[in-house]
Design a protein around this motif. Structure first.
Motif, mmCIF file in Angstrom:
data_model
loop_
_atom_site.group_PDB
_atom_site.id
_atom_site.type_symbol
_atom_site.label_atom_id
_atom_site.label_comp_id
_atom_site.label_asym_id
_atom_site.label_seq_id
_atom_site.Cartn_x
_atom_site.Cartn_y
_atom_site.Cartn_z
ATOM 1 N N MET A 102 -47.542 39.923 -36.786
ATOM 2 C CA MET A 102 -46.473 38.930 -36.618
ATOM 3 C C MET A 102 -45.516 39.342 -35.503
ATOM 4 S SD MET A 102 -45.670 38.126 -40.630
ATOM 5 C CE MET A 102 -44.414 36.901 -40.284
ATOM 6 N N LEU A 103 -45.253 40.634 -35.382
ATOM 7 C CA LEU A 103 -44.345 41.123 -34.347
ATOM 8 C C LEU A 103 -44.900 40.822 -32.952
ATOM 9 C CD1 LEU A 103 -41.720 42.692 -33.791
ATOM 10 C CD2 LEU A 103 -43.078 44.800 -33.864
ATOM 11 N N ARG A 104 -46.181 41.061 -32.767
ATOM 12 C CA ARG A 104 -46.800 40.765 -31.468
ATOM 13 C C ARG A 104 -46.746 39.272 -31.155
ATOM 14 N NH1 ARG A 104 -49.550 44.657 -28.854
ATOM 15 N NH2 ARG A 104 -49.814 46.667 -29.937
ATOM 16 N N MET A 105 -46.991 38.444 -32.173
ATOM 17 C CA MET A 105 -46.945 37.002 -31.984
ATOM 18 C C MET A 105 -45.533 36.547 -31.628
ATOM 19 S SD MET A 105 -49.402 36.001 -35.215
ATOM 20 C CE MET A 105 -49.125 34.232 -35.135
ATOM 21 N N ALA A 106 -44.523 37.129 -32.304
ATOM 22 C CA ALA A 106 -43.133 36.750 -32.057
ATOM 23 C C ALA A 106 -42.686 37.167 -30.661
ATOM 24 C CB ALA A 106 -42.214 37.375 -33.116
ATOM 25 N N ILE A 107 -43.090 38.366 -30.237
ATOM 26 C CA ILE A 107 -42.726 38.829 -28.893
ATOM 27 C C ILE A 107 -43.339 37.930 -27.827
ATOM 28 C CG2 ILE A 107 -43.135 40.704 -27.245
ATOM 29 C CD1 ILE A 107 -42.670 42.676 -29.555
ATOM 30 N N SER A 156 -39.581 36.443 -36.786
ATOM 31 C CA SER A 156 -39.336 35.042 -37.167
ATOM 32 C C SER A 156 -39.917 34.021 -36.198
ATOM 33 C CB SER A 156 -37.833 34.794 -37.342
ATOM 34 O OG SER A 156 -37.140 35.062 -36.127
ATOM 35 N N ALA A 157 -40.209 34.438 -34.970
ATOM 36 C CA ALA A 157 -40.763 33.498 -33.983
ATOM 37 C C ALA A 157 -42.283 33.543 -33.917
ATOM 38 C CB ALA A 157 -40.176 33.800 -32.600
ATOM 39 N N CYS A 158 -42.917 34.105 -34.945
ATOM 40 C CA CYS A 158 -44.384 34.245 -34.902
ATOM 41 C C CYS A 158 -45.104 32.903 -34.899
ATOM 42 C CB CYS A 158 -44.870 35.108 -36.060
ATOM 43 S SG CYS A 158 -44.780 34.308 -37.674
ATOM 44 N N GLY A 159 -44.476 31.878 -35.474
ATOM 45 C CA GLY A 159 -45.067 30.546 -35.450
ATOM 46 C C GLY A 159 -45.993 30.222 -36.602
ATOM 47 N N SER A 160 -46.104 31.103 -37.609
ATOM 48 C CA SER A 160 -47.003 30.864 -38.738
ATOM 49 C C SER A 160 -46.244 30.897 -40.054
ATOM 50 C CB SER A 160 -48.119 31.920 -38.770
ATOM 51 O OG SER A 160 -48.863 31.829 -39.977
ATOM 52 N N LYS A 161 -46.170 29.752 -40.722
ATOM 53 C CA LYS A 161 -45.494 29.701 -42.019
ATOM 54 C C LYS A 161 -46.266 30.472 -43.088
ATOM 55 C CE LYS A 161 -44.647 25.090 -41.767
ATOM 56 N NZ LYS A 161 -44.181 23.760 -42.231
ATOM 57 N N TRP A 162 -47.582 30.458 -43.006
ATOM 58 C CA TRP A 162 -48.384 31.177 -43.985
ATOM 59 C C TRP A 162 -48.171 32.684 -43.878
ATOM 60 C CZ3 TRP A 162 -50.498 29.705 -48.301
ATOM 61 C CH2 TRP A 162 -50.850 28.358 -48.476
ATOM 62 N N LEU A 164 -45.501 34.125 -42.721
ATOM 63 C CA LEU A 164 -44.144 34.369 -43.195
ATOM 64 C C LEU A 164 -44.081 34.383 -44.724
ATOM 65 C CD1 LEU A 164 -42.170 32.193 -40.622
ATOM 66 C CD2 LEU A 164 -41.986 34.678 -40.874
ATOM 67 N N ASN A 165 -44.836 33.488 -45.369
ATOM 68 C CA ASN A 165 -44.859 33.445 -46.829
ATOM 69 C C ASN A 165 -45.481 34.709 -47.414
ATOM 70 O OD1 ASN A 165 -43.634 30.942 -47.043
ATOM 71 N ND2 ASN A 165 -45.555 29.807 -47.103
ATOM 72 N N VAL A 166 -46.631 35.112 -46.856
ATOM 73 C CA VAL A 166 -47.299 36.324 -47.351
ATOM 74 C C VAL A 166 -46.414 37.543 -47.114
ATOM 75 C CG1 VAL A 166 -49.272 37.860 -47.022
ATOM 76 C CG2 VAL A 166 -49.609 35.377 -47.056
ATOM 77 N N ARG A 167 -45.786 37.595 -45.947
ATOM 78 C CA ARG A 167 -44.884 38.703 -45.639
ATOM 79 C C ARG A 167 -43.745 38.771 -46.655
ATOM 80 N NH1 ARG A 167 -39.973 39.469 -43.437
ATOM 81 N NH2 ARG A 167 -39.636 41.345 -42.179
ATOM 82 N N GLY A 168 -43.196 37.604 -47.019
ATOM 83 C CA GLY A 168 -42.100 37.576 -47.981
ATOM 84 C C GLY A 168 -42.496 38.167 -49.323
ATOM 85 N N LEU A 169 -43.699 37.848 -49.789
ATOM 86 C CA LEU A 169 -44.180 38.387 -51.062
ATOM 87 C C LEU A 169 -44.321 39.903 -51.001
ATOM 88 C CD1 LEU A 169 -46.914 35.731 -51.956
ATOM 89 C CD2 LEU A 169 -44.693 36.034 -53.066
ATOM 90 N N LEU A 170 -44.896 40.397 -49.906
ATOM 91 C CA LEU A 170 -45.083 41.838 -49.759
ATOM 92 C C LEU A 170 -43.743 42.563 -49.648
ATOM 93 C CD1 LEU A 170 -48.112 41.884 -47.293
ATOM 94 C CD2 LEU A 170 -48.128 42.646 -49.674
ATOM 95 N N HIS A 171 -42.805 41.989 -48.916
ATOM 96 C CA HIS A 171 -41.511 42.641 -48.757
ATOM 97 C C HIS A 171 -40.720 42.647 -50.050
ATOM 98 C CE1 HIS A 171 -40.773 43.753 -44.465
ATOM 99 N NE2 HIS A 171 -41.950 43.173 -44.382
ATOM 100 N N ASP A 172 -40.853 41.615 -50.883
ATOM 101 C CA ASP A 172 -40.186 41.638 -52.188
ATOM 102 C C ASP A 172 -40.712 42.807 -53.025
ATOM 103 O OD1 ASP A 172 -38.581 39.491 -51.684
ATOM 104 O OD2 ASP A 172 -39.788 38.042 -52.796
ATOM 105 N N GLN A 173 -42.026 43.018 -52.985
ATOM 106 C CA GLN A 173 -42.606 44.137 -53.725
ATOM 107 C C GLN A 173 -42.105 45.465 -53.165
ATOM 108 O OE1 GLN A 173 -44.578 44.249 -56.351
ATOM 109 N NE2 GLN A 173 -45.008 42.075 -56.604
#
Length: 233
Positions: A102-107, A156-162, A164-173
């Motif tokens: 995601m970081l590479r995509m956002a950059i 946040s600028a990666c452009g993929s909602k999916w 971002l959603n998966v990342r959110g679940l992993l970061h909560d854990q």
């Protein structure tokens, strides 16, 4: 005062069901450590603490079990998922892989607005990084929010909602584990410098360097807490 037993009446937002409110509050309390690892989640006790009936609580606990934050123990009910070294290492492997992609995509895709968001989030976090190296425990909660916002801003600028959603679940854990790591070792890490280097690499659009720094940043957190958990075992 025992914060684990303190009353925390639910405050549902407009249009939110009691189940939704119970799920949100319990999730927040588990991630923050108010409901500690391995705590037995007895319905009657939770009903008194959160001032809500047993049915919304059971439904909320079942949803939290699906999120792997709670363990359903058959006839024994529910318990907060424990903190385990092997589990955190696995979580960090998955989190790092997704974060770096995601970081590479956002950059690559990020515009000036995204860049400004990263700079602003880094500035706020930098001020708090310095404060948590002291014995200011009250700053930890504010730091947690700023840390989460900074790392989110970078991708946040990666452009993929999916993603971002998966990342959110992993970061909560991972949040439950990271909070313990930061509280235990905050005197020994120069988090301000780690975050400054990451922010500089991101703003300079140096994807290779930014990825390397983020991977090392996450690995330090993992290594610290794995050592603590192994020592506890």
């Amino acid at each position: 005062m025992d914060m684990n037993a303190a009353t925390r009446p639910l405050k549902p937002d407009t249009g939110m069901t009691l189940t939704d409110a119970a799920y949100r509050q319990l999730r927040t309390d588990i991630i923050a450590g108010v409901r500690p690892p391995a705590e037995r989640l007895r319905i009657e006790r939770l009903s008194r603490i959160y001032a809500v009936g047993p049915t919304p609580l059971r439904e909320a606990l079942q949803r939290l079990a699906a999120d792997s934050l709670v363990i359903a123990t058959g006839n024994r009910g529910f318990a907060v998922a424990p903190l385990e070294a092997a589990e955190f290492e696995d979580l960090n492997t998955a989190r790092t892989a997704i974060e770096l992609q995601m970081l590479r995509m956002a950059i690559e895709k990020g515009d000036a607005v995204w860049e400004s968001r990263v700079v602003a989030a880094a500035y706020r976090l930098g001020k708090l990084d310095a404060r948590i190296r002291s014995d200011d425990h009250e700053s930890l909660s504010e730091w947690e929010t700023a840390n989460r916002e900074f790392h989110f801003a970078t991708v946040s600028a990666c452009g993929s909602k999916w993603l971002l959603n998966v990342r959110g679940l992993l970061h909560d854990q991972c949040d439950r584990y990271r909070r313990a790591s930061v509280d235990l070792k905050r005197h020994e890490r120069n988090l301000a410098e780690e975050h400054r280097q990451i922010a500089d690499a991101v703003v300079e659009r140096d994807a290779d360097r930014a990825s390397k720094l983020v991977a090392e940043h996450f690995e330090r957190t993992t290594r610290i807490l794995v050592q603590v958990l192994d020592a506890g075992d």
